[in-house]
Scaffold this active site. Sequence first.
Site, PDB file in Angstrom:
ATOM      1  N   CYS A 111      18.740   1.933  24.969  1.00  0.00           N
ATOM      2  CA  CYS A 111      18.200   1.096  23.895  1.00  0.00           C
ATOM      3  C   CYS A 111      19.115  -0.080  23.625  1.00  0.00           C
ATOM      4  O   CYS A 111      20.337   0.087  23.475  1.00  0.00           O
ATOM      5  CB  CYS A 111      18.017   1.918  22.623  1.00  0.00           C
ATOM      6  SG  CYS A 111      17.415   0.961  21.214  1.00  0.00           S
ATOM      7  N   GLY A 139       4.180   1.283  -0.321  1.00  0.00           N
ATOM      8  CA  GLY A 139       5.262   1.102  -1.286  1.00  0.00           C
ATOM      9  C   GLY A 139       4.904   1.542  -2.690  1.00  0.00           C
ATOM     10  O   GLY A 139       5.723   2.174  -3.379  1.00  0.00           O
ATOM     11  N   CYS A 156       1.404 -10.554   8.693  1.00  0.00           N
ATOM     12  CA  CYS A 156       2.635 -10.649   7.916  1.00  0.00           C
ATOM     13  C   CYS A 156       2.309 -11.358   6.602  1.00  0.00           C
ATOM     14  O   CYS A 156       1.240 -11.165   6.050  1.00  0.00           O
ATOM     15  CB  CYS A 156       3.691 -11.390   8.721  1.00  0.00           C
ATOM     16  SG  CYS A 156       4.044 -10.628  10.312  1.00  0.00           S
ATOM     17  N   ASN A 179      -5.605  -6.519  -3.163  1.00  0.00           N
ATOM     18  CA  ASN A 179      -4.638  -5.418  -3.181  1.00  0.00           C
ATOM     19  C   ASN A 179      -5.055  -4.296  -4.126  1.00  0.00           C
ATOM     20  O   ASN A 179      -4.586  -3.160  -3.990  1.00  0.00           O
ATOM     21  CB  ASN A 179      -3.254  -5.914  -3.627  1.00  0.00           C
ATOM     22  CG  ASN A 179      -2.666  -6.974  -2.737  1.00  0.00           C
ATOM     23  OD1 ASN A 179      -1.959  -7.862  -3.207  1.00  0.00           O
ATOM     24  ND2 ASN A 179      -2.946  -6.921  -1.439  1.00  0.00           N
ATOM     25  N   GLY A 232       0.808  -1.213   0.000  1.00  0.00           N
ATOM     26  CA  GLY A 232       0.000   0.000   0.000  1.00  0.00           C
ATOM     27  C   GLY A 232       0.843   1.265   0.000  1.00  0.00           C
ATOM     28  O   GLY A 232       0.683   2.134  -0.865  1.00  0.00           O
ATOM     29  N   ALA A 260       9.966  -7.381  10.590  1.00  0.00           N
ATOM     30  CA  ALA A 260      10.752  -6.887   9.459  1.00  0.00           C
ATOM     31  C   ALA A 260      11.211  -5.455   9.695  1.00  0.00           C
ATOM     32  O   ALA A 260      12.337  -5.077   9.333  1.00  0.00           O
ATOM     33  CB  ALA A 260       9.930  -6.982   8.177  1.00  0.00           C
ATOM     34  N   LYS A 273       5.060  -8.744  -6.493  1.00  0.00           N
ATOM     35  CA  LYS A 273       4.834  -7.305  -6.364  1.00  0.00           C
ATOM     36  C   LYS A 273       6.045  -6.496  -6.802  1.00  0.00           C
ATOM     37  O   LYS A 273       5.907  -5.482  -7.499  1.00  0.00           O
ATOM     38  CB  LYS A 273       4.477  -6.958  -4.914  1.00  0.00           C
ATOM     39  CG  LYS A 273       3.067  -7.358  -4.505  1.00  0.00           C
ATOM     40  CD  LYS A 273       2.752  -6.875  -3.090  1.00  0.00           C
ATOM     41  CE  LYS A 273       1.312  -7.216  -2.714  1.00  0.00           C
ATOM     42  NZ  LYS A 273       0.983  -6.744  -1.345  1.00  0.00           N
TER      43      LYS A 273
END
Length: 605
Positions: free
Chosen positions: A409, A8, A152, A35, A6, A100, A51
Amino acid sequence: MVGAGGIGCELLKNLVLTGFGEIHIVDLDTIDLSNLNRQFLFGMQHIKKPKAMVAKETAAKFNPNVKLHAHHANIKDTEFNIQWYKGFDLVFNALDNLDARRHVNKMCLAADVPLVESGTTGFNGQVQVIRKGVTECYDCTPKPVPKSFPVCTIRSTPSQPIHCIVWAKSYLFTEIFGTSEDDSPELDHSEDSDNAQEIEALRREAKELKKIRELMGSENFARSIFEKVYARDISRLRGMEDMWKSRKPPEALDYDKVLEASKNVQSQISSADQKIWNLEENFTVFVDSLERLSKRAQELHAEAKEDGSTPILSFDKDDVDTLDFVAAAANLRSYVFGIDLKSKFDIKQMAGNIIPAIATTNAIIAGVCVLQSFKVLRGELESARMVFLSRSSERVFSTEKLSRPNPSCEVCGVARLTLEADLSRATLSDLVESYLKEGLGYQEEISVLTDQLLYDPDFDDNLEMRLVDLGIKEGVFVTVIDENEGMDEEGAQVLPRVNLVLEVVDKQIPEDQLPIIPPPSNFSIPNKPKKAPAPADAEANGSSAGTKRAHDETPDTNGVVKKRKLDDATAELTITDDMRTKGKGKAKANMEVVELDDSGVIEID
């Protein structure tokens, strides 16, 4: 650009039209009918195609002067190593899952490449610029307690129950009782040198799906669906050997065997919504719900003949028939992939929280990504902003200055070194004794781990093992945790060093030399900051700032190496006392690992 969904699609269009010179597109997914309402680089003729490949082909028409490279692959594959990241001026994240996102964040920090992170959920969106040592990273801010679960990749390599639930609800149910993507006369099955084999396989699948829909109401209807999605499709997936190099392959189900085993199970089991059904019970509910839905669909078809419309059934979590089907179908798929099964009650809650992405939100966020990237490329990070988009009557956009890195962190608040070693000769003892203790001055209280604990003072079984035999290869990250804390001889507090992350490089070293290149003599590792005192009214069971990683003590397949497997779903590396207990049994078996996005909702992308 990681992700061609979406965000991308909109982002790639912007980058190409803006004049970015060379763009690499990475995405492992293929195009679905669902999509097409927002991913405008794709059309009906592209369904089932990768894609990344189609996005490259379509976007190239907007600006032929831009060099586009497509990678139909998982961004976590080993080919996308640190050296690969270092070849870019800027990385854009357009992903739909936390795991990811965290991986790309970690790799960009290691490669010292700026990252523009983005995400959307319904009408809300967010853009964040990340630069090593200058801004906070994606993991600097603890993520909220999960309220639901993200989506995912659901069709090829599911790893959690939610993946199977979305597959059952948004793919299988729609294919059988909704609008099939393969019924369209515009579907392009033209072959070329790259996709001839895949197109041929899709032709067979399309014929199977059409035949199955035509069998609706017959006694072979349930068998036809079952054997397609739980046998033939699974066998096809297993044939993709590269996909299962690092994960357990799925196991196909035999219809007749399961039918025989379930002959004493009554269909009334579907009313036991808080019970986790076993294989036979799920099979019974699957067959029974298919029969119920088939009758409804046939009645609708009979009524529709009068006005010529094409009736379809839609999923509703409060519709018992559709919920039974999705629950049973999802659990059968979970069984095939070795994933924990869920109760119908839990599946109703999870399936009901799936909300679609909105094309306008994606377009706005993609535009903001490019605007922020200009500031990064001009070296004007001080003018870059964290941008939030929301559906508000007062202000659609809200911004704030980029925050400094969180010194606590566990991802960006670390020291980094390149570990050059002859992995075929170097042992864990060489790493611990020569490199860490002699070369870097570490004391006894340290832990060494990759995705499993390799060494600590109470777990030294692997010291004589070669690094290669411990799964350490080029591109792997080895984390060293210093736990030397206390008081020195003068009574001053001694703080442990920050975590050290070693990027492994395999190097041929002459036999007469040590198998590990010593660390630079001038390299220093800073100490961790002092911990802020806990509030006086803090609850004893309150959540900690870091996320602990569960483990399971697992022997090597040959029964040689004693490794303790760490859980893959979290990013922080906190060793607990429980992890140092050898031979004490496994960690909590009912510990549930979930992924979540920033808002705790599911996004179909």
